[in-house]
Design a protein around this motif. Structure first.
Motif, PDB file in Angstrom:
ATOM      1  N   THR A  17     -15.668  29.939  82.507  1.00 41.64           N
ATOM      2  CA  THR A  17     -16.286  31.231  82.230  1.00 41.64           C
ATOM      3  C   THR A  17     -15.267  32.364  82.310  1.00 41.64           C
ATOM      4  OG1 THR A  17     -16.901  31.412  84.546  1.00 41.64           O
ATOM      5  CG2 THR A  17     -18.533  30.483  83.075  1.00 41.64           C
ATOM      6  N   LEU A  18     -14.013  32.020  82.583  1.00 43.26           N
ATOM      7  CA  LEU A  18     -12.989  33.043  82.831  1.00 43.26           C
ATOM      8  C   LEU A  18     -12.848  34.030  81.663  1.00 43.26           C
ATOM      9  CD1 LEU A  18     -10.880  33.701  85.021  1.00 43.26           C
ATOM     10  CD2 LEU A  18      -9.229  32.441  83.682  1.00 43.26           C
ATOM     11  N   ILE A  19     -12.685  33.504  80.456  1.00 40.52           N
ATOM     12  CA  ILE A  19     -12.451  34.374  79.299  1.00 40.52           C
ATOM     13  C   ILE A  19     -13.673  35.256  79.016  1.00 40.52           C
ATOM     14  CG2 ILE A  19     -12.020  34.374  76.807  1.00 40.52           C
ATOM     15  CD1 ILE A  19     -10.263  31.849  77.318  1.00 40.52           C
ATOM     16  N   PHE A  56     -13.164  28.225  85.767  1.00 38.23           N
ATOM     17  CA  PHE A  56     -12.229  28.479  84.668  1.00 38.23           C
ATOM     18  C   PHE A  56     -12.908  28.504  83.287  1.00 38.23           C
ATOM     19  CE2 PHE A  56     -12.380  23.896  85.045  1.00 38.23           C
ATOM     20  CZ  PHE A  56     -12.426  23.485  83.731  1.00 38.23           C
TER      21      PHE A  56
END
Lengths: 315, 282
Positions: free
Chosen positions: B127-129, B125
């Motif tokens: 590294t999601l953006i 989560f």
């Protein structure tokens, strides 16, 4: 021409990892770089780079439309906001902790109980293991859908069972006081089989001699459990607690499929709220700050785990 | 007298043990059974009070009706393409890098390996953006590449393969080198065959993870033609929010969980092996 082999054999293993001297070694070194090139590049682009970028974004205001170079720097404003002015994030953090603590505690105890049962003389051990493992490999989303149906206020089998037993219907996923506990129950249902298998592996690593010796001394089953099994299972238990906590803190699919954070944000979790903040409200800075807070917590747990493991192996 | 009592207690204990295990197993299987049951009912049977326990007449047409709403053939195809590509990618990059870290000497090897270990601790989560942003910049939104390429390397996979390959004796590799085998051939002819158990374990885990993946496809895919099975199930979930389609929702859930269940029943040995192998040593 075949290269001479005698010297390579001897040197390859004893030489420290420094610059190789012979041309042949150098050629082999180049192959080493070739083999790691793509994997390392990929990890840089899709893992290491992004985490730095994410930290950078958490110090800015960004909607993902403004060019990266022009996003306004806001310092620690995002962190300040999510803790002091955002009325959902602290709640989401608390919910996530509750979810993790509730699920992990239950898994650690229930998993141990069933592993102890399965570790005795028993018929069809493989079959039991398969049955308990089925939910582990099932998509959390699908389980969420099934359980949302089973816990449905009007048509759910569980409420119908309660009515049949002359008990009052419950709100379950619609009740802010119950919803989180229902989610914990579903998560335990899903993962307890995984921990049973890990406990079983740990139990089978304990030498039988210890039990034989204890039996000679006339120890009871409970004494064996308390003085042999549990102490020797400590590393396994620690492993289970840490991996399960780290996994539970990241819950998303299950919540998304059952409540979506409702009712009244009582099941809102950090990753779900982060997802909403980023991709519904386009507030990448705030969402990144949330991600970093949770990441920091996970990192802390990981470090504590490494410490504990090291203490045990050196002691 | 005493012995008789002990025997009785032991029997009682055994009976209790099996009773607990059976109750547990029933609880484990019940949701699946209930899903299957409801998937074969009419919607009025589900809504009746008290509801039907089983369909008066098995409603196979629920599944044909479902296929009119949701093209499951297409969902399966998409999921298969994504999952198989991801598995091949992870197995290839993990074994290659694992081989290099285990059997080659080069400056920076230790440092790079520590970086890999550190990467293992990065949760998805965080590294999601950025990854979403990168994928968008690359023009991979709403495409197979967008689903597959970001996840074709796994730090964990590299670590696992490295640990496995270290135990392969150097003599085997050197013997091949004496016969004039180039390094890539050593990888293909010696390393790959000898690491088959580890590859099978890693492969099954990546397969399940990729097949069940939901959050990333939800972000990347917009057009229905590219929907994977979980995305399809999610649409069905919103469609069936009204009670009258609960039976269709359950038939959709049946179709989406059956592939992993079948895979598991055939490959359960690798799962159990894999967990005991990787879980504890990790």
């Amino acid at each position: 021409m075949r290269p001479p082999n005698v010297s390579i054999n001897g040197q390859a293993r004893w030489r420290p990892a420094s610059w190789p001297s012979s041309g042949l070694m150098r050629r082999r070194m180049i192959w080493g770089y070739v083999f790691i090139a793509i994997p390392i590049l990929w990890l840089l682009v899709f893992s290491l780079g992004p985490i730095l970028f994410s930290g950078w974004v958490s110090l800015h205001r960004w909607d993902m439309i403004t060019p990266v170079a022009q996003m306004p720097y806001t310092g620690l404003e995002n962190y300040d906001y999510i803790f002091t002015r955002d009325n959902v994030f602290p709640k989401a953090l608390g919910n996530t902790f509750l979810f993790a603590i509730g699920g992990v505690t239950t898994n650690v105890i229930l998993g141990l109980a069933f592993a102890l049962l399965l570790n005795t003389k028993i018929r069809g051990r493989t079959l039991w293991r398969v049955l308990y493992f089925l939910p582990v490999i099932t998509a959390p989303l699908a389980l969420g859908v099934i359980f949302a149906f089973m816990f449905n206020r009007n048509y759910g089998v569980i409420n119908n069972l309660l009515v049949a037993l002359n008990l009052p219907r419950q709100g379950f996923l619609n009740d802010p006081n119950q919803a989180m506990f229902v989610l914990i129950a579903i998560a335990v249902y899903q993962y307890v089989g995984y921990y049973i298998v890990i406990y079983l592996a740990g139990l089978q690593d304990i030498p039988q001699d210890y039990y034989d010796a204890a039996r000679v001394d006339g120890a009871s089953y409970w004494q064996e459990l308390w003085y042999i099994t549990l102490p020797l299972l400590r590393p396994v238990m620690l492993f289970i607690i840490v991996t399960n906590t780290i996994g539970a803190l990241q819950v998303f699919d299950l919540v998304f499929a059952t409540t979506g954070g409702a009712p009244a944000n009582s099941t809102m979790t950090v990753v779900l709220y982060m997802y909403n903040t980023a991709f519904k409200y386009s507030r990448m800075g705030r969402a990144s700050a949330m991600a970093f807070v949770l990441f920091g917590i996970i990192l802390l747990i990981t470090i504590v785990q490494l410490r504990l493991f090291r203490d045990r192996t050196t002691a | 007298m005493m012995q008789e009592r002990n025997l009785l207690l032991e029997r009682l204990g055994t009976a209790l043990k099996y009773a607990i295990l059976i109750i547990g197993a029933i609880m484990m299987v019940f949701p699946f059974a209930w899903m299957l049951d409801a998937s074969l009912m009419t919607s009025s049977e589900i809504q009746r009070r008290p509801p039907a326990l089983y369909p008066a007449e098995v409603q196979w047409q629920n599944f044909t009706q479902l296929l009119d709403v949701l093209p499951f053939g297409r969902l399966y195809l998409n999921s298969l393409i994504v999952t198989i590509s991801t598995v091949i990618g992870v197995l290839f990059t993990s074994s290659l890098a694992g081989f290099a870290f285990a059997k080659y000497q080069f400056p920076g090897r230790e440092v790079l390996f520590y970086i890999i270990l550190a990467t293992m601790m990065i949760p998805f989560f965080v590294t999601l953006i950025p990854v979403f942003y990168i994928v968008r910049q690359l023009g991979w939104i709403d495409s197979y590449q967008g689903l597959i390429l970001p996840s074709i390397t796994s730090a964990y996979g590299i670590f696992l393969m490295r640990q496995f390959i270290v135990s392969i004796p150097d003599e085997l590799l050197d013997a091949a080198r004496i016969d004039g085998a180039p390094e890539p051939m050593i990888y293909w002819r010696i390393i790959i065959p000898l690491t088959r158990p580890a590859l099978a374990t890693l492969g099954t885990f990546v397969f399940i993870g990729s097949w069940n993946a939901f959050l990333w496809p939800l972000l990347v895919i917009n057009s229905r033609d590219l929907y994977t099975v979980p995305l399809g199930l999610n649409t069905l979930r919103t469609f069936a929010a009204e009670a009258r389609n609960l039976n269709l929702l359950m038939s959709g859930t049946v179709l989406s969980v059956v592939p992993t269940l079948i895979l598991f029943i055939f490959l359960q040995r690798y799962f159990i092996q894999g967990i005991t192998l990787t879980g504890l040593k990790g």
